[in-house]
Write an enzyme that holds these catalytic residues in place. Structure first.
Site, PDB file in Angstrom:
ATOM      1  N   ARG A  53       0.874  -1.173   0.000  1.00  0.00           N
ATOM      2  CA  ARG A  53       0.000   0.000   0.000  1.00  0.00           C
ATOM      3  C   ARG A  53       0.908   1.219   0.000  1.00  0.00           C
ATOM      4  NH1 ARG A  53       2.326   1.750   3.805  1.00  0.00           N
ATOM      5  NH2 ARG A  53       0.773   3.357   3.924  1.00  0.00           N
ATOM      6  N   GLY A  54       0.276   2.406  -0.075  1.00  0.00           N
ATOM      7  CA  GLY A  54       1.071   3.624  -0.226  1.00  0.00           C
ATOM      8  C   GLY A  54       1.190   3.894  -1.723  1.00  0.00           C
ATOM      9  N   ALA A  55       0.900   5.150  -2.112  1.00  0.00           N
ATOM     10  CA  ALA A  55       0.775   5.462  -3.535  1.00  0.00           C
ATOM     11  C   ALA A  55       1.973   5.020  -4.395  1.00  0.00           C
ATOM     12  CB  ALA A  55       0.505   6.952  -3.691  1.00  0.00           C
ATOM     13  N   ARG A  90      -7.301  -0.257  -6.841  1.00  0.00           N
ATOM     14  CA  ARG A  90      -7.556   0.839  -5.889  1.00  0.00           C
ATOM     15  C   ARG A  90      -7.702   2.138  -6.689  1.00  0.00           C
ATOM     16  NH1 ARG A  90      -4.176   1.211  -0.533  1.00  0.00           N
ATOM     17  NH2 ARG A  90      -6.067   2.320   0.095  1.00  0.00           N
ATOM     18  N   GLN A 201      -2.285   2.552   9.985  1.00  0.00           N
ATOM     19  CA  GLN A 201      -0.982   2.556   9.300  1.00  0.00           C
ATOM     20  C   GLN A 201       0.083   3.285  10.123  1.00  0.00           C
ATOM     21  OE1 GLN A 201      -3.889   3.205   7.782  1.00  0.00           O
ATOM     22  NE2 GLN A 201      -3.863   2.682   5.614  1.00  0.00           N
ATOM     23  N   ASP A 242      -1.651  10.767  -2.009  1.00  0.00           N
ATOM     24  CA  ASP A 242      -2.029   9.726  -2.974  1.00  0.00           C
ATOM     25  C   ASP A 242      -2.336  10.308  -4.343  1.00  0.00           C
ATOM     26  OD1 ASP A 242      -2.748   8.705  -0.138  1.00  0.00           O
ATOM     27  OD2 ASP A 242      -2.433   6.960  -1.428  1.00  0.00           O
ATOM     28  N   ASN A 252      -4.933  12.791   0.600  1.00  0.00           N
ATOM     29  CA  ASN A 252      -4.120  11.857   1.394  1.00  0.00           C
ATOM     30  C   ASN A 252      -5.044  11.109   2.352  1.00  0.00           C
ATOM     31  OD1 ASN A 252      -1.521  10.764   2.126  1.00  0.00           O
ATOM     32  ND2 ASN A 252      -1.672  11.918   4.029  1.00  0.00           N
ATOM     33  N   LYS A 253      -4.465  10.266   3.160  1.00  0.00           N
ATOM     34  CA  LYS A 253      -5.234   9.421   4.084  1.00  0.00           C
ATOM     35  C   LYS A 253      -6.261  10.216   4.875  1.00  0.00           C
ATOM     36  CE  LYS A 253      -5.085   5.860   4.390  1.00  0.00           C
ATOM     37  NZ  LYS A 253      -6.036   5.017   3.652  1.00  0.00           N
TER      38      LYS A 253
HETATM   39  O1  MRU Z   1      -4.454   3.343   2.180  1.00  0.00           O
HETATM   40  P1  MRU Z   1      -2.950   3.463   2.108  1.00  0.00           P
HETATM   41  O2  MRU Z   1      -2.255   2.855   3.266  1.00  0.00           O
HETATM   42  O3  MRU Z   1      -2.425   2.996   0.776  1.00  0.00           O
HETATM   43  O4  MRU Z   1      -2.729   5.032   2.174  1.00  0.00           O
HETATM   44  C1  MRU Z   1      -1.425   5.531   2.177  1.00  0.00           C
HETATM   45  C2  MRU Z   1      -1.373   6.993   2.345  1.00  0.00           C
HETATM   46  O5  MRU Z   1      -2.382   7.658   2.461  1.00  0.00           O
HETATM   47  C3  MRU Z   1      -0.034   7.639   2.259  1.00  0.00           C
HETATM   48  O6  MRU Z   1       0.005   8.767   3.069  1.00  0.00           O
HETATM   49  C4  MRU Z   1       0.210   8.062   0.816  1.00  0.00           C
HETATM   50  O7  MRU Z   1       0.069   6.973  -0.034  1.00  0.00           O
HETATM   51  C5  MRU Z   1       1.522   8.659   0.632  1.00  0.00           C
HETATM   52  S1  MRU Z   1       2.704   7.384   0.493  1.00  0.00           S
HETATM   53  C6  MRU Z   1       4.267   7.846   0.396  1.00  0.00           C
END
Ligand code: MRU
Length: 361
Positions: A53-55, A90, A201, A242, A252-253
Site C-alpha cells: 500500500r502507499g501510492a 484501488r 498505518q 495519494d 491523502n489518508k
Molecule cells: O491506504 P494506504 O495505506 O495505501 O494510504 C497511504 C497513504 O495515504 C499515504 O500517506 C500516501 O500513499 C503517501 S505514500 C508515500
C-alpha cells in the site's frame, strides 16, 4: 531503510528474475513475512488487499504486475486488459495509472521477441526512479527541518499522518525521507505518529519503521494532534499524498485535512512530500479526485495482539451498527505551506508546481 539492522526495500525482483517479492504489510508489525507474486492476479490481490500500500509502492507493484502478465500472455490485447484490471484494484492513488500507462506504452513500443524483457526493464526503471525521487525529497525536506532546528536550537517535533514511510514506497518514503535524512545528519528530532484509524498505518507501520531505524517517536490517537499544536508541541507537519492536483490540492489518508486545519489555525507549517508520479496533471479541483470507500469491517473491527501474544480481531461497535469507511480526504491548497518534490520545494499553486515541472504543462 533498515530491518534488524539490514538494508531492506519493500519490493524486489526474485533472484532468477521470474517473480516478484514483497513484504506482506498486513502482517506488520507483529510478523515480517515475504510473499512471492507469481502472476498478475497475485499483483492485483496484493494491491487490493493492501499487502502493499502507499501510492508510490502501489505504482511499482502495478508495473511489475504488467511484467508478470506479459509472461503469461504476450498478446497486446491481453496486456491491455491486464492493465485495466490492475488499475481497478484501488482508485485514489494516481501513481497506479501513471505506472500502468507507462508500462502499456512500453508494451506497444516492443516487438514480440523482446516484450517480456522490455517490460521487466521498465518496471525495474520505475522502481529505481522511485528510490531516487524519494531520496531527493529527503534531501530537500531535510533543509526545512535543518532551518527549523537552527532557529529553535532544540529538538524538532514533526507530526505525520498514516504511513508515508519507506513501506509506502520502495525505500526512504516521502514524508519520512526528510526525517531519515535529518536523523542521519544528527539533527535532534522527535516524531508524533498519528495512529491513523481505521487501518492503523501509523501505529502499525510508521512506528515500526521509525523504531527499526532508531528514530525517536511517539504514537498518538488521531484526535491528539490539535491539542499538541495548540500547546507548542508540533513544529512542522509532513504528510504524503495519494494524488495531488496540478493546482496543489492534496489528497491523502482520511484525517489529513483535519490536521491541516489545525496546523493552519496554529500557524504551524504543513508540508506534503510527494514524487511527481503523484501529481494528477488532468485534475484541477481536488473535489474531483475519486475517494476510495473500503470495507466497513475496517471500522467496526480492530486487529491487535492480545495479552498472551495472540493476534486477534475484535468488534468495537454494537451489532448491526451503520458504519462508513472513506479512505482519503482532500486538503485544499490554501492550507498547504509547500510541496516537497524530487526537484525541490514549491508552493501549492499551479504556477509554482508548473515552474518545477515545465515539461508537464
Ligand atoms: O491506504 P494506504 O495505506 O495505501 O494510504 C497511504 C497513504 O495515504 C499515504 O500517506 C500516501 O500513499 C503517501 S505514500 C508515500
Amino acid at each position: 531503510m533498515k530491518v534488524n539492522g539490514k538494508s531492506t526495500q519493500t519490493i524486489w525482483l526474485s533472484e532468477d528474475k521470474q517473480n516478484v517479492q514483497i513484504i506482506d504489510q498486513t502482517k506488520l508489525p507483529f510478523e515480517f513475512k515475504v510473499v512471492t507474486l507469481n502472476c498478475f492476479e497475485d499483483a492485483f490481490k496484493a494491491i487490493k488487499n493492501m499487502l502493499v500500500r502507499g501510492a508510490p509502492l502501489i505504482g511499482v507493484t502495478g508495473a511489475y504486475g504488467v511484467f508478470l502478465a506479459a509472461k503469461e500472455n504476450q498478446e497486446l490485447k491481453f496486456i491491455e486488459d491486464a492493465c485495466d484490471y490492475l488499475n481497478s484494484a484501488r482508485p485514489t492513488a494516481v501513481n497506479l495509472s501513471w505506472a500502468l500507462n507507462r508500462m502499456l506504452q512500453k508494451a506497444f513500443d516492443s516487438k514480440p521477441f523482446n516484450i517480456i524483457e522490455n517490460l521487466c526493464n521498465e518496471a525495474n526503471k520505475i522502481l529505481e526512479e522511485d528510490i531516487n525521487f524519494c531520496e531527493n525529497i529527503g534531501k530537500y525536506g531535510c533543509e526545512i527541518i535543518k532551518d527549523l532546528y537552527n532557529k529553535k536550537k532544540r529538538p524538532i517535533n514533526i507530526l505525520t499522518h498514516c504511513n508515508a514511510g519507506w513501506l509506502a514506497t520502495v525505500d526512504w518514503g516521502t514524508a519520512t525521507s526528510p526525517i531519515y535524512k535529518a536523523f542521519n545528519d544528527k539533527i535532534p528530532i522527535h516524531v508524533w505518529v498519528d495512529e491513523t484509524r481505521p487501518r492503523n498505518q501509523g501505529s502499525f507501520l510508521t512506528s515500526w519503521e521509525l523504531g527499526e531505524h532508531g528514530v525517536s517517536h511517539t504514537v498518538i490517537a488521531d484526535n491528539t494532534g490539535g491539542h499538541l499544536m495548540q500547546n507548542g508541541q508540533v513544529d512542522i507537519v509532513i504528510v504524503g499524498s495519494d494524488r495531488t492536483t496540478f493546482t496543489g490540492d492534496v489528497c491523502n489518508k482520511i484525517g489529513t485535512y483535519l490536521k491541516a486545519l489545525s496546523a493552519h489555525d496554529n500557524k504551524i507549517p504543513f508540508y506534503a512530500a510527494l514524487p511527481s508520479s503523484t501529481i494528477d496533471w488532468n485534475i484541477e479541483d481536488g473535489k474531483n479526485i475519486p475517494i476510495e470507500e473500503r470495507n466497513n469491517e475496517e471500522v467496526s473491527m480492530i486487529r491487535g495482539k492480545n495479552k498472551i501474544g495472540i493476534i486477534e480481531e475484535i468488534q468495537i461497535v454494537p451489532d448491526n451498527t451503520n458504519v462508513k469507511n472513506y479512505a482519503f480526504d482532500v486538503t485544499p491548497s490554501k492550507f498547504v505551506t509547500g510541496i516537497i518534490t524530487e526537484r525541490g520545494v514549491c508552493s501549492a499553486s499551479k504556477a509554482s508546481i508548473a515552474n518545477l515541472f515545465p515539461e508537464k504543462v
